[in-house]
Motif scaffolding. Sequence first.
Motif, PDB file in Angstrom:
ATOM      1  N   ASP A 114       0.863  -1.191   0.000  1.00 19.36           N
ATOM      2  CA  ASP A 114       0.000   0.000   0.000  1.00 19.36           C
ATOM      3  C   ASP A 114       0.892   1.232   0.000  1.00 19.36           C
ATOM      4  OD1 ASP A 114      -2.424  -1.306   0.026  1.00 19.36           O
ATOM      5  OD2 ASP A 114      -2.694  -1.189   2.194  1.00 19.36           O
ATOM      6  N   GLU A 115       0.516   2.235  -0.773  1.00 15.52           N
ATOM      7  CA  GLU A 115       1.321   3.446  -0.852  1.00 15.52           C
ATOM      8  C   GLU A 115       0.819   4.517   0.123  1.00 15.52           C
ATOM      9  OE1 GLU A 115       2.764   3.017  -5.531  1.00 15.52           O
ATOM     10  OE2 GLU A 115       1.459   4.684  -4.934  1.00 15.52           O
ATOM     11  N   VAL A 116       1.783   5.162   0.748  1.00 11.75           N
ATOM     12  CA  VAL A 116       1.488   6.232   1.698  1.00 11.75           C
ATOM     13  C   VAL A 116       2.174   7.498   1.215  1.00 11.75           C
ATOM     14  CG1 VAL A 116       1.690   7.031   4.081  1.00 11.75           C
ATOM     15  CG2 VAL A 116       1.319   4.593   3.606  1.00 11.75           C
ATOM     16  N   LEU A 117       1.413   8.564   1.042  1.00  6.20           N
ATOM     17  CA  LEU A 117       1.967   9.834   0.592  1.00  6.20           C
ATOM     18  C   LEU A 117       2.541  10.584   1.792  1.00  6.20           C
ATOM     19  CD1 LEU A 117      -0.897  10.971  -1.821  1.00  6.20           C
ATOM     20  CD2 LEU A 117       1.093   9.541  -2.313  1.00  6.20           C
ATOM     21  N   VAL A 118       3.819  10.940   1.680  1.00  8.12           N
ATOM     22  CA  VAL A 118       4.507  11.638   2.772  1.00  8.12           C
ATOM     23  C   VAL A 118       5.070  12.956   2.238  1.00  8.12           C
ATOM     24  CG1 VAL A 118       6.317  11.534   4.516  1.00  8.12           C
ATOM     25  CG2 VAL A 118       5.132   9.426   3.825  1.00  8.12           C
ATOM     26  N   PRO A 119       4.421  14.083   2.539  1.00  6.55           N
ATOM     27  CA  PRO A 119       4.997  15.372   2.146  1.00  6.55           C
ATOM     28  C   PRO A 119       6.299  15.614   2.903  1.00  6.55           C
ATOM     29  CG  PRO A 119       2.660  15.578   2.705  1.00  6.55           C
ATOM     30  CD  PRO A 119       3.106  14.234   3.174  1.00  6.55           C
ATOM     31  N   GLN A 120       7.298  16.116   2.201  1.00  8.28           N
ATOM     32  CA  GLN A 120       8.593  16.447   2.820  1.00  8.28           C
ATOM     33  C   GLN A 120       9.041  17.813   2.343  1.00  8.28           C
ATOM     34  OE1 GLN A 120      11.430  13.278   1.985  1.00  8.28           O
ATOM     35  NE2 GLN A 120      10.829  12.145   3.802  1.00  8.28           N
ATOM     36  N   PRO A 121       9.813  18.558   3.179  1.00  9.80           N
ATOM     37  CA  PRO A 121      10.416  18.173   4.444  1.00  9.80           C
ATOM     38  C   PRO A 121       9.351  17.931   5.515  1.00  9.80           C
ATOM     39  CG  PRO A 121      11.452  20.163   3.559  1.00  9.80           C
ATOM     40  CD  PRO A 121      10.204  19.933   2.774  1.00  9.80           C
ATOM     41  N   SER A 122       9.624  16.912   6.363  1.00  6.66           N
ATOM     42  CA  SER A 122       8.702  16.608   7.455  1.00  6.66           C
ATOM     43  C   SER A 122       9.392  15.730   8.486  1.00  6.66           C
ATOM     44  CB  SER A 122       7.434  15.925   6.933  1.00  6.66           C
ATOM     45  OG  SER A 122       7.740  14.712   6.279  1.00  6.66           O
ATOM     46  N   TYR A 123       8.704  15.495   9.568  1.00 10.63           N
ATOM     47  CA  TYR A 123       9.201  14.740  10.716  1.00 10.63           C
ATOM     48  C   TYR A 123       9.864  13.437  10.285  1.00 10.63           C
ATOM     49  CZ  TYR A 123       8.821  12.294  15.257  1.00 10.63           C
ATOM     50  OH  TYR A 123       9.063  11.590  16.412  1.00 10.63           O
ATOM     51  N   VAL A 124      10.968  13.115  10.942  1.00  7.92           N
ATOM     52  CA  VAL A 124      11.837  12.017  10.489  1.00  7.92           C
ATOM     53  C   VAL A 124      11.206  10.637  10.618  1.00  7.92           C
ATOM     54  CG1 VAL A 124      13.951  13.304  10.975  1.00  7.92           C
ATOM     55  CG2 VAL A 124      12.944  11.874  12.775  1.00  7.92           C
ATOM     56  N   SER A 125      10.164  10.473  11.408  1.00 10.53           N
ATOM     57  CA  SER A 125       9.641   9.128  11.678  1.00 10.53           C
ATOM     58  C   SER A 125       8.656   8.600  10.648  1.00 10.53           C
ATOM     59  CB  SER A 125       8.962   9.093  13.058  1.00 10.53           C
ATOM     60  OG  SER A 125       9.904   9.202  14.093  1.00 10.53           O
ATOM     61  N   TYR A 126       8.084   9.476   9.830  1.00 12.64           N
ATOM     62  CA  TYR A 126       7.007   9.017   8.948  1.00 12.64           C
ATOM     63  C   TYR A 126       7.461   7.915   7.994  1.00 12.64           C
ATOM     64  CZ  TYR A 126       4.785  13.419  10.443  1.00 12.64           C
ATOM     65  OH  TYR A 126       4.261  14.452  11.172  1.00 12.64           O
ATOM     66  N   VAL A 127       8.531   8.175   7.263  1.00 16.18           N
ATOM     67  CA  VAL A 127       8.975   7.200   6.261  1.00 16.18           C
ATOM     68  C   VAL A 127       9.385   5.876   6.902  1.00 16.18           C
ATOM     69  CG1 VAL A 127      10.792   6.690   4.566  1.00 16.18           C
ATOM     70  CG2 VAL A 127       9.552   8.868   4.466  1.00 16.18           C
ATOM     71  N   PRO A 128      10.223   5.870   7.954  1.00  9.69           N
ATOM     72  CA  PRO A 128      10.559   4.586   8.589  1.00  9.69           C
ATOM     73  C   PRO A 128       9.333   3.841   9.109  1.00  9.69           C
ATOM     74  CG  PRO A 128      12.088   6.272   9.308  1.00  9.69           C
ATOM     75  CD  PRO A 128      11.020   6.976   8.542  1.00  9.69           C
ATOM     76  N   CYS A 129       8.356   4.548   9.667  1.00  8.73           N
ATOM     77  CA  CYS A 129       7.159   3.880  10.170  1.00  8.73           C
ATOM     78  C   CYS A 129       6.352   3.243   9.041  1.00  8.73           C
ATOM     79  CB  CYS A 129       6.286   4.861  10.959  1.00  8.73           C
ATOM     80  SG  CYS A 129       6.906   5.223  12.615  1.00  8.73           S
TER      81      CYS A 129
END
Length: 387
Positions: A114-129
């Motif tokens: 499943d794909e999750v859209l992560v706007p960046q720059p942003s908090y460091v934990s989103y992508v690893p989670c």
Amino acid sequence: MRDPLSKKVVTIEPSGIRKFFDIVSEMKDAISLGVGEPDFDTPWHIREEGIYSLEKGRTFYTSNSGIKELKIEICRYLNRRFGLYYDYDHEAIVTVGGSEAIDIALRAMLDPEDEVLVPQPSYVSYVPCVVLAGGKPVIIELKEEDEFKLTREGLLNAITDKTKVLVLPFPNNPTGSVMTKEDLAEIVPVLIEKDLFVISDEIYSELTYGRDHVSIAEFPGMRERTIVINGFSKSYAMTGWRLGYAVGPAAIIEQMIKIHQFAIMCAPTTSQYAAIEALKNGDGDVEIMREAYDQRRNYLVKAFHDMGLSCFEPFGAFYVFPSIKSLGMTSDEFATKLLMEEKVAVVPGTAFGSCGEGFLRISYAYSIDNLKIAVERIERFVKKHCE
């Protein structure tokens, strides 16, 4: 002997924030502007309630989802501040910080790929989670010319038939950008049309300047597809108490509680009793801290402009995100040299995504006296490297 390590975990990079914090912690006379932690003590009446809970012997497990009275106060707070209504018994969970809430929300919602859209720059934990939950992060680059906001065009360009969740990180860490009601109104129809869910990280919702925070869950059709993440670390200066919460559709919260039950059991009991006091009687404390942050914010934005560095004006959180592109150094090079030459620690923008290159995150959750000393050192460094 076989490799004991998970390939998934090994591929995840350590936090770019902690690297500089670890160095500065052993450096004499250094000033750290790198960690997003309030310099205020937790207000005394909140600490006192935590102490009282220990004196009364309230040292046992609570319900997995949290103390009933705390969940009631959380729902009351969200209703009076943002007009949001949640059923404390089925639509709320108390977590070990907002970070745990993000983690278990993703794990409860994602299937492999499943794909999750992560706007960046942003908090460091989103992508690893997202990666740890088995999902695939898809980065949306936020641009300075758009005030680091998520635009309708940027959102549409990133959506595929595998997209399931959007992480909405506003007010934003590291840029300080906020999404106004008008900004959110532009993307809500897209989210509904594409049938996407939202994890709205609103941990800085109380720290906005000159404009009120608006939750995307307030919009018609969004409450049922949004998990709102919040907590006590930033607004009430309670970082070490490790307490956050999530509210959202009962079906999702139920699965989040299941994960929380097996991994954590419950959030710290003492912290939960202190948080009840914070929500009941902490509005005045928040206002005092917000006014101090606003003063520091104005000081830093002007200071960087006076140095000749472009600096986006933040309207939320407690960070500035100045551009150092004119100096011809990478973000990491600037931060490393500044630390070694002037003993000031800042965080390279790349810690928050590759599109953070050319920027620095500087926290103003520090005393104005420390900020003034740091600015003098940064200005000296900038002048030296402009010659």
